[in-house]
Design an enzyme around this catalytic site. Structure first.
Site, short mmCIF file in Angstrom:
data_model
loop_
_atom_site.label_atom_id
_atom_site.label_comp_id
_atom_site.label_asym_id
_atom_site.label_seq_id
_atom_site.Cartn_x
_atom_site.Cartn_y
_atom_site.Cartn_z
N LYS A 1 -15.67 2.50 20.66
CA LYS A 1 -15.83 3.16 21.96
C LYS A 1 -15.21 2.25 22.99
CE LYS A 1 -19.38 5.10 25.08
NZ LYS A 1 -19.00 4.47 26.35
N TYR B 1 -18.37 -1.38 20.88
CA TYR B 1 -18.39 -0.82 22.24
C TYR B 1 -17.77 -1.82 23.21
CZ TYR B 1 -20.48 1.28 26.50
OH TYR B 1 -20.69 1.85 27.75
#
Length: 318
Positions: A169, A139
């Site tokens: 992400k 992330y």
């Protein structure tokens, strides 16, 4: 592990964690929220991410959130658990717990405040991603950790090559940097980013990309069919849904992922209350959004977007 080892795609809400007015974890509200997401047909759910206020929870509460969410969803869609923490040991312990309770994967940022270098970020992810057998999602969240992994030359392909990493992400506010990430890694891993707009649609139908993880998921009625249309290769239908989605998201969230009217989570939970969704209260250090003008503006955006229908008197009760 690579992108073909998981079927992670489409529209996922980053779930808030409902708290009661006195600051307690609201497990009943969390169960209701999981049911809402499943009813909306989301393609996956992230819990205990930034929107989930992991930073204000104890380790025991974070475990309870993971357990409750996995149990409530009961395999009806993908559940990925956020395990961001200040050390690899802390993150790894949470990842092992997520695996034990039946989560489908785990996600983490680099540690907040630490400002790790590229080499340090790579070593952190090497340790955390290997702490469990679950597929791992890297992330990139510069707004929350003050480090933009997408701008470190050559780092994203190295992260994508780690054995357990199956997805990235990328929530950099630099859309061109996100495209660089996509181009460099999409053949290796699933890539989630900012795609629900006209430029994003062109990228999805051309270069590729897999989905979006949206804070709170109030845009699910439009985000879910958008990605379904993309999967079907139906540009016209996808355009229809993205315009509906942008009419809401584009007026609530700035390009750097900050909120237009307040901090993102208080703003989100205010919108969820207007929609009678079980988002619950925020927990300190965050404060609830109480400005009547801001609440009126949010209500108008939700009405304009077709999500909030006023009563017969044309009023919305807060």
């Amino acid at each position: 592990m690579n992108r073909y080892d998981v079927d992670w795609h489409g529209y996922w809400p980053a779930s808030p964690t409902p708290f009661t007015a006195d600051g307690e974890l609201d497990e009943s509200g969390l169960r209701e929220l999981m049911e809402l997401y499943v009813a909306n047909g989301v393609h996956g759910i992230l819990v205990n991410g930034s929107t989930g206020e992991w930073f204000s929870q104890s380790p025991d509460e974070r475990r309870r959130v993971a357990e409750t969410a996995v149990e409530a969803v009961a395999g009806r869609t993908t559940v990925v658990v956020g395990v961001s923490a200040y050390t690899a040991a802390e993150s790894g312990a949470l990842a092992k717990h997520a695996e034990a309770v039946g989560a489908d994967g785990v996600l983490a940022t680099v540690p907040p405040y630490a400002h790790p270098s590229g080499a340090e970020a790579l070593e952190f992810y090497r340790r955390v991603s290997s702490a469990s057998a679950l597929p791992f999602m890297v992330y990139n969240w510069p707004r929350g950790v003050a480090v933009d992994l997408a701008r470190v030359p050559g780092l994203m392909p190295q992260l994508a090559a780690l054995e357990q990493v199956a997805a990235i992400k990328d929530s950099t506010g630099d859309w061109i940097a996100m495209l660089d990430t996509l181009e460099a890694t999409v053949e290796q891993v699933r890539v989630f980013g900012s795609f629900i707009h006209h430029r994003g649609l062109a990228v999805l139908l051309g270069l590729g990309g897999d989905g979006a993880i949206d804070g709170g998921g109030i845009g699910a009625p439009y985000g879910v069919p958008f990605f379904d249309a993309v999967a079907a290769g139906d540009r016209e239908l996808a355009t229809f849904w993205l315009e509906k989605y942008r009419a809401i998201s584009g007026r609530l969230i700035n390009p750097d992922y900050s909120g237009v009217f307040a901090s993102p989570v208080p703003q989100l939970k205010a919108a969820m209350r207007l929609l009678e969704q079980p988002g619950g209260q925020v927990r300190e250090p965050l404060l609830p959004l109480a400005d009547p003008r801001a609440l009126d503006d949010i209500a108008q955006i939700l009405r304009d977007g077709g999500l909030l229908v006023p009563d017969e008197a044309g009023q919305v009760v807060l």
